[in-house]
Design an enzyme around this catalytic site. Structure first.
Site, PDB file in Angstrom:
ATOM      1  N   THR A  16       0.977  -1.286  -0.058  1.00 23.75           N
ATOM      2  CA  THR A  16       0.119   0.090  -0.060  1.00 23.75           C
ATOM      3  C   THR A  16       0.924   1.248  -0.051  1.00 23.75           C
ATOM      4  O   THR A  16       0.622   2.366  -0.704  1.00 23.75           O
ATOM      5  CB  THR A  16      -0.825   0.016   1.145  1.00 23.75           C
ATOM      6  OG1 THR A  16      -1.759  -0.993   1.102  1.00 23.75           O
ATOM      7  CG2 THR A  16      -1.617   1.243   1.416  1.00 23.75           C
ATOM      8  N   SER A  62       1.387  -7.641  -0.869  1.00 21.75           N
ATOM      9  CA  SER A  62       1.751  -8.545   0.129  1.00 21.75           C
ATOM     10  C   SER A  62       0.945  -9.848   0.423  1.00 21.75           C
ATOM     11  O   SER A  62       1.405 -10.696   0.881  1.00 21.75           O
ATOM     12  CB  SER A  62       2.534  -7.853   1.199  1.00 21.75           C
ATOM     13  OG  SER A  62       1.710  -7.869   2.250  1.00 21.75           O
ATOM     14  N   THR A  95       1.864  -4.421   4.179  1.00 23.48           N
ATOM     15  CA  THR A  95       1.530  -4.580   5.836  1.00 23.48           C
ATOM     16  C   THR A  95       0.999  -5.685   5.992  1.00 23.48           C
ATOM     17  O   THR A  95       1.301  -6.365   6.967  1.00 23.48           O
ATOM     18  CB  THR A  95       0.528  -3.322   6.549  1.00 23.48           C
ATOM     19  OG1 THR A  95      -0.701  -3.754   5.856  1.00 23.48           O
ATOM     20  CG2 THR A  95       0.943  -2.229   6.433  1.00 23.48           C
ATOM     21  N   ASP A  96       0.399  -6.608   5.031  1.00 23.98           N
ATOM     22  CA  ASP A  96      -0.561  -7.756   5.373  1.00 23.98           C
ATOM     23  C   ASP A  96       0.462  -8.904   5.781  1.00 23.98           C
ATOM     24  O   ASP A  96      -0.063  -9.739   6.594  1.00 23.98           O
ATOM     25  CB  ASP A  96      -1.348  -8.087   4.205  1.00 23.98           C
ATOM     26  CG  ASP A  96      -2.272  -7.020   4.103  1.00 23.98           C
ATOM     27  OD1 ASP A  96      -2.724  -6.380   5.173  1.00 23.98           O
ATOM     28  OD2 ASP A  96      -3.183  -7.167   3.062  1.00 23.98           O
TER      29      ASP A  96
HETATM   30  C1  SIN Z   1      -0.137  -5.028   0.991  1.00 25.05           C
HETATM   31  O1  SIN Z   1      -0.084  -5.857   2.101  1.00 25.05           O
HETATM   32  O2  SIN Z   1       0.743  -5.176   0.136  1.00 25.05           O
HETATM   33  C2  SIN Z   1      -1.538  -4.327   0.803  1.00 25.05           C
HETATM   34  C3  SIN Z   1      -1.901  -3.943   2.203  1.00 25.05           C
HETATM   35  C4  SIN Z   1      -1.118  -2.775   2.797  1.00 25.05           C
HETATM   36  O3  SIN Z   1       0.248  -2.680   2.652  1.00 25.05           O
HETATM   37  O4  SIN Z   1      -1.549  -2.207   3.993  1.00 25.05           O
END
Ligand code: SIN
Length: 312
Positions: A16, A62, A95-96
């Site tokens: 993100t 991710s 983050t995921d």
């Molecule tokens: C991801 O994990 O690539 C999408 C969600 C995020 O980064 O918060």
């Protein structure tokens, strides 16, 4: 050497933090992994005086992180750390699955220079994106003399790879360290160390040379009301090398799930108990299936995959 003179390499992998939406007010209907790492740096003028190098290692959301990307990333990090002139590495990530990648790199590399993962909850096009501040803070951590190990810098806090978990689906401050102990805070660009930098024994890159398509298959099964073990038997039929049980409480399992996991163990599948609780270890007790200690189910899975790769 001044912090600004320290050379930090930024490796982009998507997420993100590199996401874009049609409208600045759209914080959820965006597409992750659109901007290149150079674009992310251009959005942080405060970094213009820092010696930086940027490389794009991957470009993905991710949730789709995979073993081949992990192999490529671990090799890229190691290659950069081996350059004497490089003082630290920052990885931009989604983050995921960030906590899985952080734990994987920690176990494989356990670096003596800092490797700092960072991310964002809001896309780069948001009214108030969190990515630029997180990226700035991550660079300050990576450039801190004496910093070492794999850490996660997010929302002004520095977490170690073992403890960190994403605990909120939406909030900008989405990560916590499971038992509360954080490594440091970043305050107006200054890193205030609260505990020691993480250490550990590296398994080494030789552990992960097997082609990604042939890495062990390790699945996570959860204990819950009505868990009867049928999912374990289905996995045995389809082929599985290891199973992590996300147990209730102190890694407890229903009678049905426990019986099915013991059947799996009896035919050579490695089985380990973690907990579906947000924090706390699983105690090892005589007669029970092996414990994953304080590792969350996803990190216990990484640990078991690496252990099975070591059986080569
Ligand atoms: C991801 O994990 O690539 C999408 C969600 C995020 O980064 O918060």
């Amino acid at each position: 050497m001044q912090i600004l003179d320290r050379l930090i390499v930024i490796l982009g992998t998507g997420g993100t933090i590199a996401g874009t939406a049609q409208s600045a007010s759209d914080g959820v209907g965006y597409t992750a992994a659109q901007l290149r790492v150079e674009d992310l740096l251009a959005a942080v003028p405060a970094l213009s005086g820092q010696r930086l190098e940027a490389h794009q290692v991957a470009q993905l959301d991710s949730k789709d992180m995979d073993f081949a990307t992990w192999q490529r990333l671990a090799n890229a990090v190691q290659q950069q750390l081996a350059r004497p002139e490089v003082d630290g590495v920052v990885i931009t990530h989604g983050t995921d699955t960030l906590e899985e990648t952080a734990y994987f790199l920690h176990r494989v590399l356990a670096p003596t220079k800092p490797v700092v993962l960072t991310a964002a909850m809001r896309p780069a096009t948001a009214l108030a994106p969190d990515g630029p501040q997180n990226l700035f803070d991550a660079v300050q951590v990576a450039a801190t003399p004496g910093a070492a190990g794999v850490v996660v810098t997010f929302a002004g806090r520095v977490h170690d790879a073992v403890q960190v978990r994403k605990t909120h689906s939406y909030r900008v401050d989405a990560f916590e360290s499971a038992d509360g102990a954080i490594v440091a805070r970043v305050e107006e660009g200054a890193v205030r160390l609260l505990s020691g930098w993480p250490t550990g024994g590296a398994l080494g890159l030789a552990r992960i040379v097997r082609p990604a398509a042939r890495w062990p298959r390790v699945e996570i099964v959860m204990n819950h009301a009505g868990a009867d073990g049928a999912i374990v038997r289905a996995l045995l039929t389809s082929g599985v090398d290891g199973l992590i049980a996300a147990g209730t409480g102190n890694g407890t399992l229903s009678a049905g799930l426990d019986a099915a996991l013991r059947e799996a163990q009896a035919v050579g599948v490695k089985v380990c108990r973690s907990t579906r609780c947000d924090a706390g270890p699983v105690m090892a007790l005589p007669g029970l299936l092996p414990s994953a200690g304080a590792l969350s189910p996803v990190k216990a899975r990484v640990e078991l995959i690496l252990a099975l790769l070591g059986d080569d």
